[in-house]
Design a protein around this motif. Structure first.
Motif, PDB file in Angstrom:
ATOM      1  N   SER A  22      37.186  47.702 -27.460  1.00 42.36           N
ATOM      2  CA  SER A  22      37.955  48.239 -26.274  1.00 42.36           C
ATOM      3  C   SER A  22      38.532  47.070 -25.584  1.00 42.36           C
ATOM      4  CB  SER A  22      37.029  49.164 -25.552  1.00 42.36           C
ATOM      5  OG  SER A  22      35.945  48.228 -24.918  1.00 42.36           O
ATOM      6  N   TYR A  23      38.273  45.837 -25.990  1.00 40.24           N
ATOM      7  CA  TYR A  23      38.623  44.684 -25.209  1.00 40.24           C
ATOM      8  C   TYR A  23      40.221  44.650 -25.709  1.00 40.24           C
ATOM      9  CZ  TYR A  23      34.839  42.885 -22.687  1.00 40.24           C
ATOM     10  OH  TYR A  23      33.696  42.662 -21.964  1.00 40.24           O
ATOM     11  N   SER A  24      41.273  44.240 -24.781  1.00 39.65           N
ATOM     12  CA  SER A  24      42.467  44.041 -24.899  1.00 39.65           C
ATOM     13  C   SER A  24      42.724  42.665 -25.583  1.00 39.65           C
ATOM     14  CB  SER A  24      43.410  43.922 -23.559  1.00 39.65           C
ATOM     15  OG  SER A  24      43.196  42.693 -23.321  1.00 39.65           O
ATOM     16  N   TYR A  25      43.975  42.648 -26.362  1.00 34.71           N
ATOM     17  CA  TYR A  25      44.154  41.238 -26.778  1.00 34.71           C
ATOM     18  C   TYR A  25      43.885  40.100 -26.215  1.00 34.71           C
ATOM     19  CZ  TYR A  25      47.128  37.658 -29.361  1.00 34.71           C
ATOM     20  OH  TYR A  25      47.420  36.515 -29.674  1.00 34.71           O
ATOM     21  N   ASP A  26      44.280  40.022 -24.814  1.00 36.58           N
ATOM     22  CA  ASP A  26      44.070  39.006 -23.951  1.00 36.58           C
ATOM     23  C   ASP A  26      42.677  38.798 -23.664  1.00 36.58           C
ATOM     24  OD1 ASP A  26      46.896  38.393 -23.719  1.00 36.58           O
ATOM     25  OD2 ASP A  26      47.082  39.374 -21.885  1.00 36.58           O
ATOM     26  N   GLU A  27      41.765  39.886 -23.559  1.00 34.04           N
ATOM     27  CA  GLU A  27      40.441  39.672 -23.200  1.00 34.04           C
ATOM     28  C   GLU A  27      39.847  39.174 -24.438  1.00 34.04           C
ATOM     29  OE1 GLU A  27      39.217  43.032 -19.920  1.00 34.04           O
ATOM     30  OE2 GLU A  27      39.999  43.771 -22.253  1.00 34.04           O
ATOM     31  N   LEU A  28      40.290  39.642 -25.582  1.00 29.87           N
ATOM     32  CA  LEU A  28      39.495  38.909 -26.805  1.00 29.87           C
ATOM     33  C   LEU A  28      39.941  37.566 -26.852  1.00 29.87           C
ATOM     34  CD1 LEU A  28      40.253  41.829 -29.465  1.00 29.87           C
ATOM     35  CD2 LEU A  28      38.013  41.176 -28.551  1.00 29.87           C
ATOM     36  N   ILE A  29      41.183  37.222 -26.768  1.00 28.26           N
ATOM     37  CA  ILE A  29      41.382  35.693 -26.578  1.00 28.26           C
ATOM     38  C   ILE A  29      40.677  34.931 -25.428  1.00 28.26           C
ATOM     39  CG2 ILE A  29      43.325  34.017 -26.163  1.00 28.26           C
ATOM     40  CD1 ILE A  29      44.202  35.364 -28.566  1.00 28.26           C
ATOM     41  N   ARG A  30      40.444  35.362 -24.515  1.00 28.74           N
ATOM     42  CA  ARG A  30      39.654  34.595 -23.294  1.00 28.74           C
ATOM     43  C   ARG A  30      38.270  34.380 -24.093  1.00 28.74           C
ATOM     44  NH1 ARG A  30      35.973  36.715 -20.173  1.00 28.74           N
ATOM     45  NH2 ARG A  30      36.122  38.867 -20.329  1.00 28.74           N
ATOM     46  N   ILE A  31      37.614  35.258 -24.421  1.00 23.62           N
ATOM     47  CA  ILE A  31      36.241  35.224 -24.866  1.00 23.62           C
ATOM     48  C   ILE A  31      35.975  34.195 -26.099  1.00 23.62           C
ATOM     49  CG2 ILE A  31      35.283  37.318 -23.595  1.00 23.62           C
ATOM     50  CD1 ILE A  31      34.813  38.353 -26.646  1.00 23.62           C
ATOM     51  N   LEU A  32      36.840  34.593 -27.093  1.00 17.83           N
ATOM     52  CA  LEU A  32      36.859  33.425 -28.021  1.00 17.83           C
ATOM     53  C   LEU A  32      37.237  32.122 -27.749  1.00 17.83           C
ATOM     54  CD1 LEU A  32      39.100  35.877 -30.857  1.00 17.83           C
ATOM     55  CD2 LEU A  32      36.650  35.381 -30.840  1.00 17.83           C
ATOM     56  N   GLU A  33      38.231  31.974 -26.832  1.00 20.75           N
ATOM     57  CA  GLU A  33      38.291  30.588 -26.516  1.00 20.75           C
ATOM     58  C   GLU A  33      37.265  30.013 -25.760  1.00 20.75           C
ATOM     59  OE1 GLU A  33      43.139  30.008 -25.961  1.00 20.75           O
ATOM     60  OE2 GLU A  33      42.142  30.528 -24.336  1.00 20.75           O
ATOM     61  N   THR A  34      36.841  30.582 -24.597  1.00 17.59           N
ATOM     62  CA  THR A  34      35.873  30.037 -23.959  1.00 17.59           C
ATOM     63  C   THR A  34      34.454  30.157 -24.313  1.00 17.59           C
ATOM     64  OG1 THR A  34      35.870  32.227 -22.401  1.00 17.59           O
ATOM     65  CG2 THR A  34      37.247  30.402 -21.584  1.00 17.59           C
ATOM     66  N   TYR A  35      34.140  31.254 -24.877  1.00 17.06           N
ATOM     67  CA  TYR A  35      32.580  31.350 -25.324  1.00 17.06           C
ATOM     68  C   TYR A  35      32.631  31.084 -26.748  1.00 17.06           C
ATOM     69  CZ  TYR A  35      32.172  34.021 -21.152  1.00 17.06           C
ATOM     70  OH  TYR A  35      32.180  34.599 -19.582  1.00 17.06           O
ATOM     71  N   GLY A  36      33.509  31.000 -27.525  1.00 21.26           N
ATOM     72  CA  GLY A  36      33.322  30.730 -29.047  1.00 21.26           C
ATOM     73  C   GLY A  36      34.086  29.390 -29.299  1.00 21.26           C
ATOM     74  N   GLU A  37      35.057  28.945 -28.469  1.00 19.49           N
ATOM     75  CA  GLU A  37      35.722  27.615 -28.735  1.00 19.49           C
ATOM     76  C   GLU A  37      36.340  27.615 -30.057  1.00 19.49           C
ATOM     77  OE1 GLU A  37      32.367  24.695 -27.824  1.00 19.49           O
ATOM     78  OE2 GLU A  37      33.693  24.112 -26.131  1.00 19.49           O
ATOM     79  N   GLU A  38      36.772  28.782 -30.503  1.00 21.33           N
ATOM     80  CA  GLU A  38      37.527  29.036 -31.722  1.00 21.33           C
ATOM     81  C   GLU A  38      38.770  28.418 -31.632  1.00 21.33           C
ATOM     82  OE1 GLU A  38      36.925  30.394 -34.547  1.00 21.33           O
ATOM     83  OE2 GLU A  38      35.397  32.066 -34.226  1.00 21.33           O
ATOM     84  N   ASN A  39      38.995  27.833 -32.895  1.00 25.34           N
ATOM     85  CA  ASN A  39      40.418  27.111 -32.965  1.00 25.34           C
ATOM     86  C   ASN A  39      41.768  27.932 -32.758  1.00 25.34           C
ATOM     87  OD1 ASN A  39      39.248  24.729 -32.873  1.00 25.34           O
ATOM     88  ND2 ASN A  39      38.823  24.642 -35.231  1.00 25.34           N
ATOM     89  N   ARG A  40      41.614  29.078 -33.677  1.00 32.32           N
ATOM     90  CA  ARG A  40      42.690  30.131 -33.675  1.00 32.32           C
ATOM     91  C   ARG A  40      42.296  31.394 -33.116  1.00 32.32           C
ATOM     92  NH1 ARG A  40      45.586  29.227 -39.527  1.00 32.32           N
ATOM     93  NH2 ARG A  40      47.154  29.972 -38.282  1.00 32.32           N
ATOM     94  N   PRO A  41      42.218  31.622 -31.905  1.00 30.79           N
ATOM     95  CA  PRO A  41      41.854  32.880 -31.407  1.00 30.79           C
ATOM     96  C   PRO A  41      42.546  33.940 -31.715  1.00 30.79           C
ATOM     97  CG  PRO A  41      42.275  31.447 -29.531  1.00 30.79           C
ATOM     98  CD  PRO A  41      42.207  30.368 -30.875  1.00 30.79           C
ATOM     99  N   SER A  42      43.834  33.636 -31.584  1.00 26.77           N
ATOM    100  CA  SER A  42      44.788  34.742 -31.657  1.00 26.77           C
ATOM    101  C   SER A  42      44.766  35.147 -33.345  1.00 26.77           C
ATOM    102  CB  SER A  42      46.333  34.300 -31.612  1.00 26.77           C
ATOM    103  OG  SER A  42      46.455  33.091 -32.410  1.00 26.77           O
ATOM    104  N   LYS A  43      44.415  34.478 -34.108  1.00 29.07           N
ATOM    105  CA  LYS A  43      44.423  35.204 -35.392  1.00 29.07           C
ATOM    106  C   LYS A  43      43.464  36.129 -35.549  1.00 29.07           C
ATOM    107  CE  LYS A  43      45.123  33.491 -40.135  1.00 29.07           C
ATOM    108  NZ  LYS A  43      44.951  32.499 -40.999  1.00 29.07           N
ATOM    109  N   ILE A  44      42.398  35.605 -35.060  1.00 38.72           N
ATOM    110  CA  ILE A  44      41.106  36.490 -35.150  1.00 38.72           C
ATOM    111  C   ILE A  44      41.299  37.573 -34.251  1.00 38.72           C
ATOM    112  CG2 ILE A  44      38.338  36.644 -34.516  1.00 38.72           C
ATOM    113  CD1 ILE A  44      38.512  33.633 -34.932  1.00 38.72           C
ATOM    114  N   ALA A  45      41.978  37.735 -33.002  1.00 36.25           N
ATOM    115  CA  ALA A  45      42.103  38.720 -32.122  1.00 36.25           C
ATOM    116  C   ALA A  45      43.113  39.572 -32.750  1.00 36.25           C
ATOM    117  CB  ALA A  45      42.644  38.390 -30.716  1.00 36.25           C
ATOM    118  N   ARG A  46      43.939  39.066 -33.520  1.00 37.15           N
ATOM    119  CA  ARG A  46      44.936  40.156 -34.083  1.00 37.15           C
ATOM    120  C   ARG A  46      43.994  40.848 -35.206  1.00 37.15           C
ATOM    121  NH1 ARG A  46      49.154  36.214 -33.444  1.00 37.15           N
ATOM    122  NH2 ARG A  46      48.437  35.390 -35.507  1.00 37.15           N
ATOM    123  N   ALA A  47      43.571  40.431 -35.983  1.00 35.99           N
ATOM    124  CA  ALA A  47      42.746  40.844 -37.116  1.00 35.99           C
ATOM    125  C   ALA A  47      41.722  41.727 -36.749  1.00 35.99           C
ATOM    126  CB  ALA A  47      41.943  39.845 -37.936  1.00 35.99           C
TER     127      ALA A  47
END
Ligand SMILES: C[S@@+](CC[C@H](N)C(=O)[O-])C[C@H]1O[C@@H](n2cnc3c(N)ncnc32)[C@H](O)[C@@H]1O
Length: 288
Positions: free
Chosen positions: A140-165
């Motif tokens: 249920s999280y929006s694209y932006d919310e997913l990016i926020r957690i992937l970046e800040t809590y996961g330090e993912e390099n390419r959060p947008s790719k994962i959020a889109r998937a």
């Protein structure tokens, strides 16, 4: 007792945490009580309050610590409210306090959605009284919310790719299991070394579901308030986000003297015997 959690950095905790055994020891993450059992055995006059947010942990701890009888009090609660919990038990000061962050083995192996291969409901809650699950976050999280957690809590390099998937997949059907989530992420990334490509995303979702970083901050602040002068706080962390937070909280407190200039880490033998300990870091500080 079924699954046994091997306590990490046990000797370092036992050697450094309790400076005066006539003062109360608080284990804010009692889990399977590995640390607490050892400390109670080693310090014959020590009394303990054990806290955990997970009801299963308390059942295990109660059974394991029953030999120590009235030296032990256990309570279910979130360490973010450690001060209030202790006050509600009539405790106004403490001698030592431990936070052993991360997951216990019974949670990882307990088919609760924490493990990449779990083909069960994507839950990831440590406290089953809470309502937010990993399923809710992922579906249920929006694209932006997913990016926020992937970046800040996961330090993912390419959060947008994962959020889109994630968003593409959940359009077809809800992502219901941990296995489904890890498979989606694995398709977006190449495996590097032994680390599962889904590790950082799982970390991010878990931190979000359990408000982990926020809880650590308030928990440490409450703990510092409760310590007697010369009382000690020890925190074991398992990833850089946690460790940074602890380092800053210790350094930033005018009430603490940091005893570990560099964190204590497991030696080679410990890592060999318990690979789960490899990223552990223990920091200890003393109340002025
Ligand atoms: C690594 S385990 C502790 C293991 C324990 N030291 C032992 O030797 O068995 C972490 C425990 O902390 C608990 N926990 C995590 N976050 C918590 C929180 N905010 N408040 C209370 N307990 C928490 C988990 O449920 C888990 O049982």
């Amino acid at each position: 007792m079924g699954i046994v959690h091997i306590p990490v950095l046990l000797e370092a905790v036992a050697d450094n945490l309790v400076s005066d055994e006539s003062n109360l020891f608080v284990d804010t993450t009692i889990g399977g009580a590995g640390h607490s059992y050892y400390l109670l055995e080693r310090h014959r006059n020590l009394k303990l309050v054990g806290i955990d947010v997970d009801e299963y942990a308390l059942t295990m701890a109660e059974e394991r610590l029953s030999v120590f009888k009235d030296r032990v009090r256990l309570i279910r609660g979130n360490f973010s409210g450690v001060k209030e919990i202790l006050n509600s038990m009539g405790v106004s000061s403490i001698g030592s306090i431990l936070f052993d962050l991360g997951l216990s083995t019974y949670q990882i192996l307990g088919k609760r959605g924490f493990s990449f291969h779990d083909e069960v409901f994507l839950d990831m809650r440590m406290d089953n009284r809470e309502t937010l699950t990993a399923y809710d976050v992922v579906n249920s999280y929006s694209y932006d919310e997913l990016i926020r957690i992937l970046e800040t809590y996961g330090e993912e390099n390419r959060p947008s790719k994962i959020a889109r998937a994630i968003i593409e997949e959940r359009k077809k059907k809800p992502i219901s299991t941990a296995k489904e989530l890890s498979t989606i992420i694995q398709k977006t990334k190449k495996r590097r070394g032994r680390l599962n490509p889904a590790t950082k995303t799982f970390q991010a979702v878990r931190i979000e579901v359990n408000s982990e970083l926020k809880n650590i901050k308030t928990g440490i602040a409450g703990a510092i308030d409760m310590l007697v002068p010369k009382g000690r706080i020890g925190v074991i962390s398992f990833h850089s986000l946690e460790d940074r937070l602890i380092k800053e909280a210790f350094k930033g407190s005018p009430m603490l003297k940091v005893l570990t200039k560099k964190p204590i880490r497991p030696d080679r033998l410990e890592i060999k015997n318990n690979p789960g300990s490899r990223s552990a870091k223990l920091r200890i500080a003393e109340k002025i």
